[in-house]
Design an enzyme around this catalytic site. Structure first.
Site, PDB file in Angstrom:
ATOM      1  N   ASP A  46       0.866  -1.182   0.000  1.00  0.00           N
ATOM      2  CA  ASP A  46       0.000   0.000   0.000  1.00  0.00           C
ATOM      3  C   ASP A  46       0.901   1.230   0.000  1.00  0.00           C
ATOM      4  O   ASP A  46       2.078   1.151   0.380  1.00  0.00           O
ATOM      5  CB  ASP A  46      -0.887  -0.026   1.246  1.00  0.00           C
ATOM      6  CG  ASP A  46      -1.637   1.276   1.466  1.00  0.00           C
ATOM      7  OD1 ASP A  46      -2.342   1.723   0.550  1.00  0.00           O
ATOM      8  OD2 ASP A  46      -1.486   1.856   2.567  1.00  0.00           O
ATOM      9  N   ASP A  48      -0.201   5.090   0.810  1.00  0.00           N
ATOM     10  CA  ASP A  48      -0.448   6.164   1.773  1.00  0.00           C
ATOM     11  C   ASP A  48      -0.246   5.703   3.216  1.00  0.00           C
ATOM     12  O   ASP A  48      -0.892   4.764   3.687  1.00  0.00           O
ATOM     13  CB  ASP A  48      -1.863   6.707   1.617  1.00  0.00           C
ATOM     14  CG  ASP A  48      -2.072   7.402   0.281  1.00  0.00           C
ATOM     15  OD1 ASP A  48      -1.068   7.714  -0.393  1.00  0.00           O
ATOM     16  OD2 ASP A  48      -3.245   7.618  -0.088  1.00  0.00           O
TER      17      ASP A  48
END
Length: 293
Positions: A46, A48
């Site tokens: 991922d 963010d």
């Protein structure tokens, strides 16, 4: 469908860039992780608050404001959303949706090539210094072991492309904005790559590359990514929100919190996580599907 399309696009792009090779079958028992030379394994990150502090789309908005793409009132909204994200430590669906809608309206009518070029500049200005050294080192450990490493993010694919290339990763899966004739229309192609859609994209990519998901790793900060984390044999909670932290502890997943430098691991993580040294290199970019059918 969105996940499968994203996976196929990413794979074709990586093949074109020469970063993917035929994956042989491997029946060997798994040694220490990550397994050197285990081409049936890969890592999925991922973006963010996992790879980078804050949300990529907000930093992108800041860069566009500097270039007069929108007004001060819009910047204030971006700033508030970014502040919420960093203080709360998790994704608020309404804020993220508002940010995506704002970004789409801002880029409408602009050329894709223009935004890609600006994205390179914005990375240097606002994003490079926000990469978590520990997470970056984890990604590098997989690369050093000869494994492929992919970003899987709801951020615009152009941003994901830049970050993946700068970190020397294999490629990126991201949300695709529609364009016609190389000009953004202000609409999305399908849905944002978020939550369960990430898991579908990872599953489709694994099938296409003959990966063994039980030998793969996934990294995220958000409980929204539990579907993706649950797919793999080596799930990691990085800078986890409270829900993910609780879930990870219950299942004895590996945890790491780079926000304070505090280890929250119930099970140890690779030593490379504390190193912070990384390599550059040529990376694959995702092929964008932008034409209406």
């Amino acid at each position: 469908m969105a996940g499968e399309a994203s996976a196929e696009a990413a794979r074709k792009s990586a093949e074109a860039a020469g970063t993917l090779e035929t994956t042989p079958d491997s029946g060997a028992a798994e040694p220490e992780f990550p397994v050197h030379g285990d081409e049936s394994a890969a890592a999925f990150f991922d973006l963010d608050n996992t790879v980078m502090q804050g949300a990529a789309i907000f930093h992108f908005g800041r860069g566009l404001y500097k270039r007069k793409f929108f007004e001060t009132r819009d910047l204030a909204r971006f700033a508030w959303q970014q502040a919420w994200f960093r203080l709360a430590g998790f994704e608020d669906p309404e804020h993220m949706q508002d940010a995506r809608d704002s970004a789409l309206s801002i880029v409408k009518g602009h050329r894709v090539s223009e935004l890609k070029s600006i994205g390179e500049e914005i990375y240097d200005e606002y994003m490079a210094e926000r990469i978590w050294p520990g997470t970056r080192a984890l990604a590098q450990a997989h690369l050093d072991a000869g494994q492929k490493v992919w970003l899987v993010t709801a951020a615009p694919v152009e941003i994901a492309q830049v970050i993946a290339r700068r970190l020397g990763l294999t490629g990126a899966l991201g949300t695709v904005a529609e364009s016609i004739g190389g000009v953004y229309t202000g609409k999305l192609v399908g849905e944002p790559l978020h939550g369960p859609a990430k898991a579908e994209a990872v599953r489709a990519l694994a099938v296409a590359e003959a990966l063994d998901l039980s030998r793969c790793a996934a990294y995220s900060d958000s409980h929204n990514d539990i579907p993706m984390l649950s797919l793999v044999g080596h799930p990691y909670a990085i800078n986890p929100d409270s829900k993910l932290r609780k879930h990870a502890r219950e299942l004895e997943w590996r945890l790491r919190d780079y926000r304070t430098g505090r280890k929250a691991a119930r099970v140890g993580i690779p030593a490379a996580a504390g190193v912070g040294a990384v390599a550059g290199g040529t990376a694959a970019a995702i092929a964008l599907h932008r034409r209406r059918r």
